[in-house]
Design a protein around this motif. Structure first.
Motif, PDB file in Angstrom:
ATOM      1  N   LYS A 131    -105.669  20.754  71.014  1.00  0.00           N
ATOM      2  CA  LYS A 131    -106.724  21.237  70.140  1.00  0.00           C
ATOM      3  C   LYS A 131    -106.203  22.345  69.230  1.00  0.00           C
ATOM      4  N   ALA A 132    -106.578  22.267  67.949  1.00  0.00           N
ATOM      5  CA  ALA A 132    -106.169  23.274  66.978  1.00  0.00           C
ATOM      6  C   ALA A 132    -107.198  23.324  65.860  1.00  0.00           C
ATOM      7  N   ILE A 133    -107.328  24.480  65.224  1.00  0.00           N
ATOM      8  CA  ILE A 133    -108.296  24.627  64.138  1.00  0.00           C
ATOM      9  C   ILE A 133    -107.865  23.874  62.887  1.00  0.00           C
ATOM     10  N   PRO A 134    -106.598  23.970  62.433  1.00  0.00           N
ATOM     11  CA  PRO A 134    -106.208  23.203  61.247  1.00  0.00           C
ATOM     12  C   PRO A 134    -106.427  21.707  61.450  1.00  0.00           C
ATOM     13  N   ALA A 135    -107.084  21.081  60.493  1.00  0.00           N
ATOM     14  CA  ALA A 135    -107.352  19.625  60.515  1.00  0.00           C
ATOM     15  C   ALA A 135    -108.127  19.201  61.760  1.00  0.00           C
ATOM     16  N   LYS A 136    -108.965  20.096  62.284  1.00  0.00           N
ATOM     17  CA  LYS A 136    -109.643  19.770  63.542  1.00  0.00           C
ATOM     18  C   LYS A 136    -110.618  18.605  63.406  1.00  0.00           C
ATOM     19  N   TRP A 137    -111.114  18.365  62.194  1.00  0.00           N
ATOM     20  CA  TRP A 137    -112.041  17.247  61.997  1.00  0.00           C
ATOM     21  C   TRP A 137    -111.317  15.966  61.624  1.00  0.00           C
ATOM     22  N   ALA A 138    -110.037  16.042  61.350  1.00  0.00           N
ATOM     23  CA  ALA A 138    -109.286  14.869  60.906  1.00  0.00           C
ATOM     24  C   ALA A 138    -108.804  14.047  62.099  1.00  0.00           C
ATOM     25  N   THR A 139    -108.858  12.735  61.962  1.00  0.00           N
ATOM     26  CA  THR A 139    -108.295  11.825  62.952  1.00  0.00           C
ATOM     27  C   THR A 139    -106.876  11.471  62.531  1.00  0.00           C
ATOM     28  N   MET A 140    -105.917  11.783  63.367  1.00  0.00           N
ATOM     29  CA  MET A 140    -104.528  11.517  63.033  1.00  0.00           C
ATOM     30  C   MET A 140    -104.162  10.094  63.422  1.00  0.00           C
ATOM     31  N   LYS A 141    -103.336   9.457  62.591  1.00  0.00           N
ATOM     32  CA  LYS A 141    -102.917   8.076  62.808  1.00  0.00           C
ATOM     33  C   LYS A 141    -101.486   8.044  63.337  1.00  0.00           C
ATOM     34  N   ILE A 142    -101.256   7.222  64.362  1.00  0.00           N
ATOM     35  CA  ILE A 142     -99.938   7.115  64.989  1.00  0.00           C
ATOM     36  C   ILE A 142     -99.275   5.815  64.544  1.00  0.00           C
ATOM     37  N   TYR A 143     -98.076   5.923  63.969  1.00  0.00           N
ATOM     38  CA  TYR A 143     -97.322   4.752  63.528  1.00  0.00           C
ATOM     39  C   TYR A 143     -95.946   4.750  64.183  1.00  0.00           C
ATOM     40  N   ILE A 144     -95.425   3.549  64.407  1.00  0.00           N
ATOM     41  CA  ILE A 144     -94.089   3.384  64.961  1.00  0.00           C
ATOM     42  C   ILE A 144     -93.242   2.564  63.990  1.00  0.00           C
ATOM     43  N   GLU A 145     -91.994   2.901  63.898  1.00  0.00           N
ATOM     44  CA  GLU A 145     -91.063   2.179  63.039  1.00  0.00           C
ATOM     45  C   GLU A 145     -91.007   0.706  63.451  1.00  0.00           C
ATOM     46  N   ASP A 146     -91.126  -0.183  62.463  1.00  0.00           N
ATOM     47  CA  ASP A 146     -91.084  -1.623  62.718  1.00  0.00           C
ATOM     48  C   ASP A 146     -90.598  -2.329  61.459  1.00  0.00           C
TER      49      ASP A 146
ATOM     50  N   GLU B 217     -97.499  -3.168  57.348  1.00  0.00           N
ATOM     51  CA  GLU B 217     -98.715  -2.366  57.350  1.00  0.00           C
ATOM     52  C   GLU B 217     -98.598  -1.098  56.505  1.00  0.00           C
ATOM     53  N   MET B 218     -97.506  -0.380  56.656  1.00  0.00           N
ATOM     54  CA  MET B 218     -97.369   0.923  56.023  1.00  0.00           C
ATOM     55  C   MET B 218     -95.908   1.287  55.870  1.00  0.00           C
ATOM     56  N   THR B 219     -95.565   1.916  54.744  1.00  0.00           N
ATOM     57  CA  THR B 219     -94.237   2.479  54.558  1.00  0.00           C
ATOM     58  C   THR B 219     -94.379   3.990  54.499  1.00  0.00           C
ATOM     59  N   ILE B 220     -93.720   4.686  55.418  1.00  0.00           N
ATOM     60  CA  ILE B 220     -93.801   6.134  55.504  1.00  0.00           C
ATOM     61  C   ILE B 220     -92.408   6.706  55.318  1.00  0.00           C
TER      62      ILE B 220
ATOM     63  N   GLY C 159     -90.236   5.894  53.329  1.00  0.00           N
ATOM     64  CA  GLY C 159     -89.294   4.805  53.122  1.00  0.00           C
ATOM     65  C   GLY C 159     -89.062   3.920  54.327  1.00  0.00           C
ATOM     66  N   VAL C 160     -89.808   4.151  55.425  1.00  0.00           N
ATOM     67  CA  VAL C 160     -89.617   3.399  56.665  1.00  0.00           C
ATOM     68  C   VAL C 160     -90.805   2.464  56.884  1.00  0.00           C
ATOM     69  N   SER C 161     -90.541   1.182  57.120  1.00  0.00           N
ATOM     70  CA  SER C 161     -91.597   0.217  57.410  1.00  0.00           C
ATOM     71  C   SER C 161     -92.162   0.479  58.795  1.00  0.00           C
ATOM     72  N   CYS C 162     -93.495   0.564  58.895  1.00  0.00           N
ATOM     73  CA  CYS C 162     -94.136   0.944  60.156  1.00  0.00           C
ATOM     74  C   CYS C 162     -95.355   0.076  60.452  1.00  0.00           C
ATOM     75  N   ARG C 163     -95.757   0.092  61.727  1.00  0.00           N
ATOM     76  CA  ARG C 163     -97.025  -0.513  62.135  1.00  0.00           C
ATOM     77  C   ARG C 163     -97.826   0.524  62.925  1.00  0.00           C
ATOM     78  N   LYS C 164     -99.113   0.377  62.897  1.00  0.00           N
ATOM     79  CA  LYS C 164     -99.994   1.359  63.516  1.00  0.00           C
ATOM     80  C   LYS C 164    -100.116   1.126  65.019  1.00  0.00           C
ATOM     81  N   LEU C 165     -99.998   2.221  65.786  1.00  0.00           N
ATOM     82  CA  LEU C 165    -100.230   2.163  67.227  1.00  0.00           C
ATOM     83  C   LEU C 165    -101.663   2.523  67.581  1.00  0.00           C
ATOM     84  N   GLY C 166    -102.211   3.532  66.911  1.00  0.00           N
ATOM     85  CA  GLY C 166    -103.567   3.960  67.225  1.00  0.00           C
ATOM     86  C   GLY C 166    -103.900   5.260  66.530  1.00  0.00           C
TER      87      GLY C 166
END
Length: 297
Positions: free
Chosen positions: A10-25, A30-33, A35-42
């Protein structure tokens, strides 16, 4: 297979934001972060912990707020190859250079936490930048006129009206202002008693962004900056919201007024910043400046 467990403290910065977890794939689309191709974990809300099944290869993990800020504001770590489960702990930290990005504090043996990308400016405190970039640097700013102007904040009598035009934005301020530069803002102006920071967010940043209303865009800005409790207000038809931030180094509190605009190809955030004790006095002047904003074709 093995398990990857991530705990978001828990932290005050971005406390209302839902963070997205991606893994290199390399095979994912799905997403390039960064420069790395990734897929979402959750996803992880503030204070949550989740476990994801992953294979035994050495992959990078990315924690982002959303598509708009994925390359600028994200936490990154390199998982070790092997069959042992991996446990990661982190939180969003107030950091103007990274946009309140997620930071890994603890990781299983063999896991490498990669340093965040640094911007070209050294900012002393508080730029509230997550998802879509808003905020302003106050206090110590390296090597430019903004640092001198905002650092002193000497209250002076307003000068004569002067219209500035740059990067597609036109605004009438006073001749006490001068053009300044501050990464990553599109255009900035400083004066002895106020500063203006404008950011253009082109619709090309996110598919369908052109269909968003100013209210929807404003809600995203406030939510992802931990300002969901700050209500959107209107000066005529012009939406804006306000908040305050205290520089713990100087114990000075600054008043922020962020106005929202929509053009044919982008959203704009134009933020006016003054010392809290000057906010009431300069409020009518700030409104006049905000109403003068134009976007000539």
């Amino acid at each position: 297979m093995r398990n990857l467990t991530i705990r978001r403290e828990k932290a005050i910065p971005a406390k209302w934001a839902t963070m997205k977890i991606y893994i290199e794939d390399p095979l994912a689309q799905e997403m390039t972060i960064q420069g790395v191709s990734c897929r979402k974990l959750g996803e992880l809300k503030n204070g949550q912990m989740k476990t994801f099944p992953i294979d035994e290869k050495s992959w990078r993990i990315f924690v982002i707020a959303d598509r708009l800020s994925k390359d600028y504001s994200c936490g990154v770590c390199q998982l070790p190859e092997g069959s042992e489960d991996v446990y990661l702990v982190g939180s969003n930290e107030l950091n103007p250079a990274s946009g309140n990005a997620f930071v890994f504090h603890h990781a299983s043996t063999g896991t490498t936490v990669q340093p965040r990308r640094k911007k070209g400016w050294i900012i002393g405190i508080a730029v509230l930048v997550v998802a879509v970039l808003i905020g302003v640097a106050v206090g110590r700013v390296a090597g430019d006129a903004i640092g001198k102007a905002i650092g002193s904040w000497l209250q002076e009598e307003s000068g004569q009206p002067k219209t500035f035009s740059d990067s597609g934005l036109e605004i009438t301020l006073t001749d006490a202002f001068s053009v300044a530069e501050m990464d990553p803002y599109t255009v900035c102006y400083d004066s002895p008693d106020a500063a203006v920071f404008a950011l253009q967010e082109p619709f090309t940043l996110l598919e369908g962004l052109e269909n968003w209303t100013l209210e929807e865009y404003g809600a995203l800005v406030r939510e992802n900056n931990g300002l969901a409790g700050e209500q959107l207000q209107y000066a005529g038809d012009l939406p804006y919201f306000t908040y305050e931030f205290t520089n713990e180094e100087t114990n000075e509190t600054y008043s922020y007024a962020t106005f929202l605009y929509k053009t044919h190809d982008a959203f704009w955030l134009v933020q006016f910043v003054v010392l809290k004790e000057q906010a009431e006095t300069l409020g009518p002047q700030i409104l006049e400046w905000a109403e003068s904003v134009r976007f000539p074709l």
